[in-house]
Design a protein around this motif. Structure first.
Motif, PDB file in Angstrom:
ATOM      1  N   TYR A   6      -6.643 -47.173 -14.764  1.00  0.00           N
ATOM      2  CA  TYR A   6      -5.535 -46.426 -15.371  1.00  0.00           C
ATOM      3  C   TYR A   6      -4.353 -47.347 -15.695  1.00  0.00           C
ATOM      4  O   TYR A   6      -3.427 -46.945 -16.402  1.00  0.00           O
ATOM      5  CB  TYR A   6      -5.093 -45.295 -14.454  1.00  0.00           C
ATOM      6  CG  TYR A   6      -4.547 -45.729 -13.123  1.00  0.00           C
ATOM      7  CD1 TYR A   6      -3.174 -45.915 -12.936  1.00  0.00           C
ATOM      8  CD2 TYR A   6      -5.395 -45.955 -12.034  1.00  0.00           C
ATOM      9  CE1 TYR A   6      -2.668 -46.316 -11.714  1.00  0.00           C
ATOM     10  CE2 TYR A   6      -4.895 -46.353 -10.809  1.00  0.00           C
ATOM     11  CZ  TYR A   6      -3.528 -46.525 -10.655  1.00  0.00           C
ATOM     12  OH  TYR A   6      -3.025 -46.933  -9.438  1.00  0.00           O
ATOM     13  N   HIS A   7      -4.382 -48.601 -15.191  1.00  0.00           N
ATOM     14  CA  HIS A   7      -3.346 -49.583 -15.526  1.00  0.00           C
ATOM     15  C   HIS A   7      -3.737 -50.448 -16.729  1.00  0.00           C
ATOM     16  O   HIS A   7      -3.022 -51.393 -17.069  1.00  0.00           O
ATOM     17  CB  HIS A   7      -3.090 -50.510 -14.336  1.00  0.00           C
ATOM     18  CG  HIS A   7      -2.414 -49.837 -13.181  1.00  0.00           C
ATOM     19  ND1 HIS A   7      -1.264 -49.098 -13.310  1.00  0.00           N
ATOM     20  CD2 HIS A   7      -2.741 -49.798 -11.848  1.00  0.00           C
ATOM     21  CE1 HIS A   7      -0.892 -48.627 -12.122  1.00  0.00           C
ATOM     22  NE2 HIS A   7      -1.782 -49.032 -11.225  1.00  0.00           N
ATOM     23  N   ALA A   8      -4.868 -50.143 -17.349  1.00  0.00           N
ATOM     24  CA  ALA A   8      -5.371 -50.970 -18.453  1.00  0.00           C
ATOM     25  C   ALA A   8      -4.352 -51.068 -19.578  1.00  0.00           C
ATOM     26  O   ALA A   8      -3.616 -50.115 -19.859  1.00  0.00           O
ATOM     27  CB  ALA A   8      -6.683 -50.397 -18.973  1.00  0.00           C
ATOM     28  N   ASN A   9      -4.317 -52.220 -20.211  1.00  0.00           N
ATOM     29  CA  ASN A   9      -3.363 -52.482 -21.291  1.00  0.00           C
ATOM     30  C   ASN A   9      -3.948 -51.983 -22.619  1.00  0.00           C
ATOM     31  O   ASN A   9      -4.982 -52.494 -23.072  1.00  0.00           O
ATOM     32  CB  ASN A   9      -3.076 -53.983 -21.374  1.00  0.00           C
ATOM     33  CG  ASN A   9      -1.959 -54.308 -22.340  1.00  0.00           C
ATOM     34  OD1 ASN A   9      -1.529 -53.461 -23.105  1.00  0.00           O
ATOM     35  ND2 ASN A   9      -1.485 -55.544 -22.307  1.00  0.00           N
ATOM     36  N   PRO A  10      -3.315 -51.012 -23.269  1.00  0.00           N
ATOM     37  CA  PRO A  10      -3.863 -50.473 -24.539  1.00  0.00           C
ATOM     38  C   PRO A  10      -4.020 -51.544 -25.618  1.00  0.00           C
ATOM     39  O   PRO A  10      -4.978 -51.494 -26.411  1.00  0.00           O
ATOM     40  CB  PRO A  10      -2.824 -49.423 -24.944  1.00  0.00           C
ATOM     41  CG  PRO A  10      -2.138 -49.045 -23.669  1.00  0.00           C
ATOM     42  CD  PRO A  10      -2.117 -50.286 -22.844  1.00  0.00           C
ATOM     43  N   CYS A  21     -10.256 -55.589 -28.105  1.00  0.00           N
ATOM     44  CA  CYS A  21     -11.682 -55.627 -27.751  1.00  0.00           C
ATOM     45  C   CYS A  21     -12.496 -54.644 -28.597  1.00  0.00           C
ATOM     46  O   CYS A  21     -13.620 -54.962 -29.009  1.00  0.00           O
ATOM     47  CB  CYS A  21     -11.868 -55.315 -26.274  1.00  0.00           C
ATOM     48  SG  CYS A  21     -11.122 -56.532 -25.178  1.00  0.00           S
ATOM     49  N   VAL A  22     -11.936 -53.465 -28.853  1.00  0.00           N
ATOM     50  CA  VAL A  22     -12.641 -52.457 -29.652  1.00  0.00           C
ATOM     51  C   VAL A  22     -12.894 -52.981 -31.062  1.00  0.00           C
ATOM     52  O   VAL A  22     -13.917 -52.676 -31.688  1.00  0.00           O
ATOM     53  CB  VAL A  22     -11.836 -51.136 -29.684  1.00  0.00           C
ATOM     54  CG1 VAL A  22     -12.397 -50.184 -30.733  1.00  0.00           C
ATOM     55  CG2 VAL A  22     -11.848 -50.479 -28.319  1.00  0.00           C
ATOM     56  N   PRO A  61     -17.480 -55.168 -31.801  1.00  0.00           N
ATOM     57  CA  PRO A  61     -18.379 -54.755 -32.899  1.00  0.00           C
ATOM     58  C   PRO A  61     -18.403 -55.757 -34.048  1.00  0.00           C
ATOM     59  O   PRO A  61     -19.462 -55.989 -34.653  1.00  0.00           O
ATOM     60  CB  PRO A  61     -17.789 -53.409 -33.347  1.00  0.00           C
ATOM     61  CG  PRO A  61     -16.986 -52.929 -32.196  1.00  0.00           C
ATOM     62  CD  PRO A  61     -16.447 -54.156 -31.549  1.00  0.00           C
ATOM     63  N   THR A  62     -17.250 -56.363 -34.352  1.00  0.00           N
ATOM     64  CA  THR A  62     -17.208 -57.346 -35.440  1.00  0.00           C
ATOM     65  C   THR A  62     -18.096 -58.538 -35.128  1.00  0.00           C
ATOM     66  O   THR A  62     -18.863 -59.006 -35.986  1.00  0.00           O
ATOM     67  CB  THR A  62     -15.758 -57.815 -35.675  1.00  0.00           C
ATOM     68  OG1 THR A  62     -14.930 -56.685 -35.946  1.00  0.00           O
ATOM     69  CG2 THR A  62     -15.692 -58.785 -36.837  1.00  0.00           C
ATOM     70  N   LEU A  63     -18.000 -59.055 -33.904  1.00  0.00           N
ATOM     71  CA  LEU A  63     -18.833 -60.187 -33.507  1.00  0.00           C
ATOM     72  C   LEU A  63     -20.315 -59.838 -33.573  1.00  0.00           C
ATOM     73  O   LEU A  63     -21.133 -60.617 -34.085  1.00  0.00           O
ATOM     74  CB  LEU A  63     -18.459 -60.628 -32.085  1.00  0.00           C
ATOM     75  CG  LEU A  63     -17.136 -61.375 -31.922  1.00  0.00           C
ATOM     76  CD1 LEU A  63     -16.732 -61.418 -30.452  1.00  0.00           C
ATOM     77  CD2 LEU A  63     -17.241 -62.784 -32.476  1.00  0.00           C
ATOM     78  N   CYS A  71     -14.091 -61.449 -25.088  1.00  0.00           N
ATOM     79  CA  CYS A  71     -15.057 -60.800 -25.988  1.00  0.00           C
ATOM     80  C   CYS A  71     -16.057 -61.815 -26.529  1.00  0.00           C
ATOM     81  O   CYS A  71     -17.262 -61.522 -26.626  1.00  0.00           O
ATOM     82  CB  CYS A  71     -14.323 -60.117 -27.139  1.00  0.00           C
ATOM     83  SG  CYS A  71     -13.314 -58.704 -26.656  1.00  0.00           S
ATOM     84  N   ILE A  72     -15.580 -62.997 -26.896  1.00  0.00           N
ATOM     85  CA  ILE A  72     -16.466 -64.041 -27.409  1.00  0.00           C
ATOM     86  C   ILE A  72     -17.504 -64.430 -26.363  1.00  0.00           C
ATOM     87  O   ILE A  72     -18.695 -64.605 -26.666  1.00  0.00           O
ATOM     88  CB  ILE A  72     -15.638 -65.269 -27.848  1.00  0.00           C
ATOM     89  CG1 ILE A  72     -14.773 -64.919 -29.064  1.00  0.00           C
ATOM     90  CG2 ILE A  72     -16.540 -66.457 -28.164  1.00  0.00           C
ATOM     91  CD1 ILE A  72     -13.810 -66.021 -29.483  1.00  0.00           C
TER      92      ILE A  72
END
Length: 558
Positions: A240-244, A250-251, A255-257, A440-441
């Protein structure tokens, strides 16, 4: 004498050039006394022997003078393509190893130049590797807290631990090469290596999730058995502390990668084997957005790379990119990390030799396994004095180097030129890169390791024992950790080997009707025994280890 020397010239390629042959002819045809001719012949023989030893130690002296112009285009394209990919991967894998991104660039520069000089492989690309970086991170976290501080006049503590461990790994590999112990890597069978690397991929993924969600400060460091599950528990607890902002990065990035990498594979021929450098493109775009939008400031609070030094040789605290040649300061931890470093040494050698053999067989040239171990040892030993961490052959970059037309080891130098440009002038431009993008990479790069699960169906059909070893190794690595998991896998492989020696395949053979062929009665219904005759097949040599098993199976069969 001349005919005999010609045979030597043919059998030893290092000596087979016209200069030596012409010199032999001049010695043989001159009207000199026998003693003078023998002296000159002996001097030339010593020169040939010295040159052969030198070429065996430094293979670059053997292949570089024979370099052909037709290789230039392929090597140039492959060199720049691999170099472009090395930049974001080097920074990302440094993050995985628990050190500053600039050290990943060092580890993609210094070892590559040494590999060019010492390696006999034309296609293997050496540098940062996920599994080795993960093992480095385990050592770093064991001795240094998560938050690293730099005091004026001192080096960063984390890279000192990593470099000290790397130096020990290099020394171990050097001993392996000197004692010609490359055959010991056969204990790491394919099921063990695949299970180990797949299990390690889960650890790599879990170590990067905290950056993807912007929870680097909230998730604690865990080691030992069940560390992966403890890390997962911390992430879920603090979710719940995740950074938007990090989540949005990442979103978009993942998918792009995945899509672009799929297109690179699907349309490889149309792209003329030059893949779209999507990693570098994303890094450039994210860097520009981060810089102009100040993503590291509130309200975004994105965790970025921050300081990357640039310039010539000097101390890192003075903002110079190349550190001075110095001995790592954590050598006192060697007695405590011997087992971890030994595992790292074996894993990097086994994976590197496997890749080297695959591509040498594909392109039809010979490699010297012990020379490859020596090359890897040099790539770990010397750069350890230059703030680098352990390296190995990279599966992804090797495949790209081969597919883009790379023909020789010169690709290593060409890719290093690009790295040099980045280190000297362009490194500060990458300071605003979000660490979530680098995570992500790394995770997308693990796709090939996770895809090894698709091999299980075939493995079950071929050998259920190997299937069990694969599952046991992977499960042990995930639950017990990288080091203990590998030990379990190797132990299972050795136990399976002993079992196979003591219980080899055996069968009672029967003749297939109307033919002269004989086959196992249990497998072929048309195979019938000849009345009064038993044909017993035992698929192994008989020794003290299996003599009892042989007698029992023979009695049972007849």
């Amino acid at each position: 004498m001349y005919a005999m020397e010609d045979s030597v010239l043919i059998s030893r390629p290092a000596y087979s050039n016209s200069a030596f042959k012409q010199t032999y002819e001049r010695i043989d045809k001159t009207n000199l006394d026998v003693c003078t001719r023998l002296k000159r012949w002996f001097r030339l023989q010593m020169h040939c022997s010295f040159w052969g030893i030198l070429v065996n130690f430094l293979p670059v002296l053997g292949w570089l003078p024979k370099y052909k112009k037709k290789y230039v285009v392929g090597d140039l394209i492959a060199g720049w393509t691999v170099g472009i990919i090395r930049i974001p991967q080097g920074m990302a894998y440094a993050l995985l190893a628990g050190v500053q991104p600039v050290y990943g660039l060092y580890s993609c520069f210094f070892p590559v130049l040494l590999w060019f000089v010492f390696s006999t492989s034309k296609h293997t690309s050496v540098g940062t590797m996920a599994v080795v970086c993960l093992m480095i991170q385990n050592l770093v976290d064991k001795y240094i807290p998560d938050v690293t501080t730099a005091v004026n006049g001192t080096k960063f503590e984390k890279i000192q631990v990593a470099s000290s461990a790397t130096l020990l790994v290099g020394i171990m590999q050097l001993l392996m090469a000197m004692l010609r112990l490359g055959f010991l890597t056969t204990l790491l069978s394919d099921p063990v290596i695949q299970g180990f690397t797949t299990g390690s991929a889960f650890h790599v993924m879990m170590s990067q999730l905290k950056y993807m969600f912007g929870l680097a400060k909230s998730v604690g460091k865990h080691s030992g058995p069940f560390a992966l599950f403890k890390t997962l528990g911390d992430i879920l607890t603090n979710l719940y502390h995740a950074n938007p902002a990090d989540i949005i990065i990442c979103v978009i990035s993942v998918p792009t990668l995945i899509i672009v990498k799929y297109l690179n594979d699907r349309y490889k021929k149309r792209l003329k084997n030059i893949p779209i450098p999507i990693e570098l493109m994303l890094v450039v775009v994210a860097t520009l957005i981060s810089y102009f939008c100040h993503l590291d400031d509130p309200p975004y609070n994105v965790n970025i790379v921050k300081t990357i030094p640039t310039g010539w040789v000097g101390d890192l605290v003075d903002n110079y990119v190349f550190p001075s040649f110095s001995t790592p300061t954590y050598l006192h931890i060697w007695p405590e990390v011997v087992s971890d470093c030994l595992i790292m040494a074996f894993i990097s050698v086994a994976i590197s030799l496997s890749l080297t053999k695959i591509y040498s067989d594909k392109h039809g040239y010979d490699i010297d396994a012990n020379q490859e171990i020596l090359a890897l040892a040099v790539c770990n030993t010397i750069p350890a004095f230059l703030s680098s961490f352990a390296v190995a052959a990279s599966l992804s970059r090797t495949a790209i180097q081969e597919s883009t037309g790379g023909e020789t080891q010169l690709v290593a130098v060409l890719s290093s030129i690009l790295m040099l440009v980045v280190l000297l002038w362009l490194a500060p431009l990458f300071q605003p890169v979000p660490k979530s993008l680098l995570a992500c990479i790394i995770i997308v790069a693990m796709k090939s390791l996770f895809m090894q699960f698709s091999n299980l169906k075939e493995l079950w059909t071929v050998s259920k024992l190997d299937f069990a070893i694969w599952i046991l190794t992977c499960t042990s690595v995930v639950t017990l950790g990288v080091d203990l998991g590998l030990a379990v896998g190797v132990g299972a492989a050795i136990a399976a080997l002993i079992y196979r020696i003591q219980n080899p395949k055996h069968a009672v053979m029967g003749r297939i009707m109307y033919t002269d062929l004989y086959a196992d009665k249990k497998k072929y219904k048309d195979a019938h025994e000849i009345p009064g005759i038993k044909i017993f097949q035992y698929a192994d040599s008989i020794s003290f280890t299996n003599k009892d098993a042989f007698r029992n199976t023979l009695y049972k069969a007849i």
